[in-house]
Design a protein around this motif. Structure first.
Motif, short mmCIF file in Angstrom:
data_model
loop_
_atom_site.label_atom_id
_atom_site.label_comp_id
_atom_site.label_asym_id
_atom_site.label_seq_id
_atom_site.Cartn_x
_atom_site.Cartn_y
_atom_site.Cartn_z
N THR A 8 3.84 2.38 13.13
CA THR A 8 4.69 1.28 12.68
C THR A 8 4.21 -0.11 13.09
O THR A 8 4.46 -1.06 12.37
N PHE A 11 1.13 -3.34 10.81
CA PHE A 11 1.11 -4.62 10.08
C PHE A 11 1.09 -5.83 11.01
O PHE A 11 0.21 -6.69 10.89
N PHE A 15 -2.00 -8.43 11.27
CA PHE A 15 -1.80 -9.83 10.93
C PHE A 15 -2.27 -10.72 12.09
O PHE A 15 -2.94 -11.74 11.87
N ASN A 80 -1.04 4.68 4.13
CA ASN A 80 -0.13 3.57 4.45
C ASN A 80 -0.75 2.62 5.47
O ASN A 80 -0.58 1.40 5.40
N GLU A 84 -1.30 -1.38 4.96
CA GLU A 84 -0.81 -2.41 5.87
C GLU A 84 -1.95 -3.31 6.35
O GLU A 84 -1.74 -4.52 6.56
N ILE A 87 -2.43 -5.65 3.44
CA ILE A 87 -1.26 -6.53 3.30
C ILE A 87 -1.36 -7.68 4.31
O ILE A 87 -1.13 -8.85 3.99
N ALA A 88 -1.73 -7.35 5.54
CA ALA A 88 -1.86 -8.37 6.59
C ALA A 88 -2.94 -9.38 6.22
O ALA A 88 -2.75 -10.60 6.39
N VAL A 119 2.83 -4.06 -1.31
CA VAL A 119 4.09 -3.95 -0.58
C VAL A 119 5.03 -2.95 -1.24
O VAL A 119 5.65 -2.12 -0.55
N ARG A 122 3.71 0.55 -0.60
CA ARG A 122 3.84 0.98 0.80
C ARG A 122 5.30 1.16 1.23
O ARG A 122 5.65 2.17 1.86
N TYR A 123 6.15 0.20 0.90
CA TYR A 123 7.48 0.17 1.51
C TYR A 123 8.63 0.56 0.58
O TYR A 123 9.73 0.81 1.05
#
Length: 248
Positions: A8, A11, A15, A80, A84, A87-88, A119, A122-123
Motif C-alpha cells: 500500500t 504510491f 512519488f 498494481n 502505482e 502514476i507517481a 488510476v 488500478r483503483y
C-alpha cells in the motif's frame, strides 16, 4: 509466480522518489544551466529514472502473472505495484508542466489522460492491467534514447558534443519510436478494440471504462504517429537542404 504482496505505501514512496530525483536534477545536476533549460532537463532526468525501470518491471509483471494473461484479467499485486510506480511519475511530471510550462496544453492533456487510465485501472476497475502494461512497455522502451536526445538538444547550440550526440541519436530514435508506437502500439490497440467490442471484458470491466480507455489510447497513438511523422519530415528536409548546399 506472484512474489510481491499488496504494498500500500508504494504510491507515496514512488512519488517522493520522483520528487527527490527532480529536485536533485534541478538543484545539483543542472544548477548551472539556463532558467529555461533547467526545468526541462530536470524533467528528462526524472523521466530516465522512470522509463527503463518501468519497462523492466512491466515485463516482470507480465511474465510472472499468477493468472492467464488477458486484456480483462484481474490485476495482480505486482501489476498494481507497477501501475502505482507510473502514476507517481506522471503526477510528478504533470506538476512540472503546470508550474514551468503551463501553456503546453498537449502534454498536460496527455498526462491527465494517462493518469485517468492508470488510476481507474488500478483503483476503480481492478482489471485490465495487462493491456495497460503492454502499452506502458511500448511507450517507455524508447525513453532512454529519447531523453538523452532531448538533453543533447537543449545544449546543442553551445556544446559541439551535444550537437553530435543529437545528430547521431535522431535517426535511430525515429526508427525505434516509429516501430514501437506506430507499428506495435497500433497492433496492440487494434487487438484491444477487437477484444472489448467482442464482449471479452463483459462482467469484468465496465463498458464506460474500456470505451473511455480506448478513446484515450487511440488518440494518444494517433498523436504519437503525427509527432514522429513531423520529425521524419523535418529530418528529410534538413538532409535535402544540406545536399543542395553541397552541390552549390
Amino acid at each position: 509466480m506472484e512474489t510481491l504482496p499488496n504494498f500500500t505505501p508504494a504510491f507515496p514512496t514512488f512519488f517522493l522518489m520522483f520528487l527527490l530525483a527532480y529536485l536533485f536534477a534541478f538543484l545539483v545536476v543542472f544548477r548551472n544551466w539556463g532558467p529555461k533549460q533547467k526545468p526541462e532537463a530536470s524533467s528528462c532526468l526524472m523521466s530516465l529514472t522512470h522509463g527503463t525501470p518501468a519497462v523492466i518491471m512491466a515485463t516482470r509483471a507480465l511474465m510472472n502473472s499468477p493468472t492467464p494473461l488477458s486484456f480483462a484479467s484481474p490485476n495482480a499485486s505486482f501489476q498494481n505495484f507497477v501501475l502505482e510506480f507510473s502514476i507517481a511519475y506522471f503526477l510528478m511530471d504533470l506538476l512540472h508542466y503546470m508550474v514551468f510550462v503551463p501553456d503546453d496544453l498537449l502534454f498536460i492533456g496527455h498526462h491527465l489522460a494517462t493518469l485517468y487510465v492508470f488510476v481507474t485501472c488500478r483503483y476503480v476497475v481492478h482489471h485490465g492491467a495487462v493491456a495497460i502494461l503492454v502499452l506502458l512497455f511500448l511507450a517507455e522502451v524508447t525513453s532512454a534514447c529519447q531523453n538523452v536526445r532531448s538533453l543533447a538538444n537543449l545544449r546543442r547550440a553551445d556544446v559541439p558534443l551535444a550537437a553530435k550526440v543529437y545528430e547521431f541519436l535522431s535517426p535511430p530514435f525515429y526508427v525505434f519510436y516509429s516501430v514501437a508506437r506506430g507499428v506495435l502500439g497500433t497492433l496492440v490497440v487494434y487487438k484491444m478494440g477487437v477484444f472489448y467490442v467482442s464482449g471479452g471484458a463483459n462482467n469484468l470491466i465496465p463498458r464506460w471504462a474500456w470505451i473511455s480507455w480506448m478513446v484515450v489510447i487511440v488518440v494518444a497513438v494517433m498523436i504519437s504517429i503525427l509527432w514522429v511523422s513531423n520529425l521524419w519530415i523535418f529530418w528529410f528536409r534538413q538532409r535535402s537542404h544540406r545536399a543542395q548546399k553541397k552541390v552549390k
